[in-house]
Write a protein that holds these residues in place. Structure first.
Motif: not given
Length: 226
Positions: A143-163
């Motif tokens: 949902a965070a990758v498909a959307a625009d705008g701010p991302v909840e911090p824990r989700t952003a951190a998990l996305i960064g780890l996955a990357r």
């Protein structure tokens, strides 16, 4: 079990529904170590000062792997870079994280042999289907990758780890690749946490990627000369 940590979520994402690891082992080890550092940074326990990781608040969080990591960083008489701590914390970490998921009944451990010779351990879910906790993590990341705008911090951190561990190619394969590439870069540069926390997260994610790349290069060179 208590609320899942980023390390627990990354471990769930790293295994398919049959309990088979989708990453090479060094990537999992270092990714989970990075997850501990990201969790500590999000909780305000560590920060980066002059490119070195330092303890900002020694108060335990009540989770064994996190508290052990925080104590080790605080007790070290030398200030070290995030990259150094990723390497130091990685040892035996997958077993500890997976043991917690098994004890909680999220996963089960299955040991057998491939071709009756090579030992193998798999971690499927108790039901044989994707664990609910993994589904929730996937849904909020997608949902965070498909959307625009701010991302909840824990989700952003998990996305960064996955990357960093290169799981993004599996997680977002149903989204347009150009969109994923652009959005991941946008999330990595986003203003979704305090400046100090964001710096710690960015440097930790970069450290995970650096350590994994170095390990892969070393393995390739060893194979080429053997």
């Amino acid at each position: 079990m208590a609320e899942l940590t980023l390390a627990h979520e990354l471990a769930l994402l790293a295994y398919d529904d049959k309990g088979t690891l989708q990453l090479n082992r060094p990537a999992l080890d270092h990714g989970l170590a990075g997850a501990l550092l990201l969790e500590l940074a999000l909780a305000g326990r560590v920060e980066v000062v002059d490119d070195r990781l330092v303890v900002a608040d020694p108060t335990p969080l009540g989770q064994r792997q996190l508290d052990d990591a925080l104590a080790r960083i605080g007790a070290d008489d030398k200030r070290r870079r995030p990259k150094d701590w990723v390497g130091r914390l990685a040892r035996d970490l997958p077993e500890q994280v997976l043991d917690g998921l098994v004890t909680a009944g999220v996963l089960r451990r299955e040991s057998d042999r491939v071709l009756w010779v090579f030992p193998r351990t798999r971690y499927p879910s108790e039901t044989g289907a994707e664990p609910a906790a993994e589904t929730r993590a996937r849904q909020r990341m997608t949902a965070a990758v498909a959307a625009d705008g701010p991302v909840e911090p824990r989700t952003a951190a998990l996305i960064g780890l996955a990357r960093a561990v290169r799981l993004d190619r599996h997680l977002f394969q149903d989204l347009p690749s150009d969109r994923v590439k652009h959005r991941l870069a946008e999330i990595a540069a986003g203003d979704w946490a305090s400046a100090a926390t964001r710096k710690a997260l960015q440097e930790t994610e970069a450290a995970v990627l650096m350590v994994i790349t170095s390990a892969a290069t070393a393995a390739t060179m060893t194979a080429a000369t053997s």
